[in-house]
Design a protein around this motif. Structure first.
Motif, PDB file in Angstrom:
ATOM      1  N   ILE A 161       0.780  -0.941  -0.334  1.00  0.00           N
ATOM      2  CA  ILE A 161       0.257  -0.274   0.294  1.00  0.00           C
ATOM      3  C   ILE A 161       0.783   1.313  -0.571  1.00  0.00           C
ATOM      4  CG2 ILE A 161      -1.540   1.434   1.589  1.00  0.00           C
ATOM      5  CD1 ILE A 161      -3.116  -1.464   2.731  1.00  0.00           C
ATOM      6  N   ALA A 181      -1.038  -0.735  -4.391  1.00  0.00           N
ATOM      7  CA  ALA A 181      -2.219  -0.644  -4.278  1.00  0.00           C
ATOM      8  C   ALA A 181      -1.371   1.026  -3.819  1.00  0.00           C
ATOM      9  CB  ALA A 181      -3.403  -0.612  -3.546  1.00  0.00           C
ATOM     10  N   LEU A 215     -10.005  -2.411   0.036  1.00  0.00           N
ATOM     11  CA  LEU A 215      -9.969  -1.360   0.876  1.00  0.00           C
ATOM     12  C   LEU A 215     -10.964  -0.723   0.809  1.00  0.00           C
ATOM     13  CD1 LEU A 215      -6.779  -0.130  -1.675  1.00  0.00           C
ATOM     14  CD2 LEU A 215      -7.002  -1.024   1.019  1.00  0.00           C
TER      15      LEU A 215
END
Length: 222
Positions: A161, A181, A215
């Motif tokens: 992330i 991400a 998410l």
């Protein structure tokens, strides 16, 4: 004696300024005003914030130091209610007066300074949100983001992330071989999302569909 250190002084200035602004907001709305913290009134919220100052901040320091390392502590609702009731005994104006004092030095020491800023800012935001008050974000608010991610690490997707703020700050979490991400937005909205106050839709997201779905399903609880 605990030294603030250069970093602590900078964040400590933001903490003291946020406390003063919270005091102003509390005076403007009154003790019975609603907040975005469930059934808490403005008086309850103020009492919760100043409770951390007790014993020169010793207990709050320990709790925040653990949380910043990813340790989740869930005090019983009865305990939280009891702490708030204890602080309320002094009256609304006295609680506001305590907010106008400088934050205990221990709570702006480097290990917990960013967490202390998050705590005061987030609850001020809860009050502002419920009462239509303007509320900006301090310069160092983004420093709370890494500890918030560590706190939620077990509940976030298995992905690398990357968090990028509009203020040109960036962090990366997770192994290099995991799917990536990338989340982009203001530091304030990133903090709100990690604290469970905003959905992921406030951020721009670049990720595979399955990771993006995970998410979206994440809900911070602080």
């Amino acid at each position: 004696m605990v030294s603030r250190g250069a970093e602590g002084i900078r964040i400590g200035d933001d903490v003291d300024a946020e406390r003063a602004m919270l005091a102003d907001s509390l005076e403007s709305v009154g003790p019975d005003a609603e907040t975005a913290c469930g059934a808490w009134t403005a008086f309850d919220l103020a009492a919760h914030v100043v409770a951390a100052d007790r014993a020169a901040g010793t207990l709050a320091f320990g709790v925040r130091a653990l949380a910043a390392r990813g340790v989740q502590l869930h005090p019983k609702p009865q305990f939280v209610k009891g702490v708030i009731q204890r602080e309320r005994r002094d009256g609304y104006r006295a609680v506001i007066g305590r907010l106008r004092r400088r934050c205990p030095r221990l709570l702006v020491a480097p290990p917990v300074a960013a967490s202390t800023l998050f705590e005061v800012w987030m609850h001020h935001d809860d009050l502002a949100e419920a009462n239509g008050l303007p509320h900006g974000s301090p310069v160092h608010l983004a420093r709370a983001i890494p500890s918030l991610v560590r706190y939620h690490a077990k509940r976030l997707p298995s992905a690398r992330i990357m968090l990028r703020t509009n203020e040109n700050q960036e962090w990366s979490f997770g192994a290099a071989d995991q799917p990536i991400a990338v989340l982009t937005g203001s530091a304030a909205d990133m903090v709100r999302w990690l604290a469970g106050r905003r959905p992921m839709s406030v951020l721009d997201v670049e990720a595979a569909a399955d990771v993006a779905d995970e998410l979206r399903a994440f809900l911070g609880e602080i």
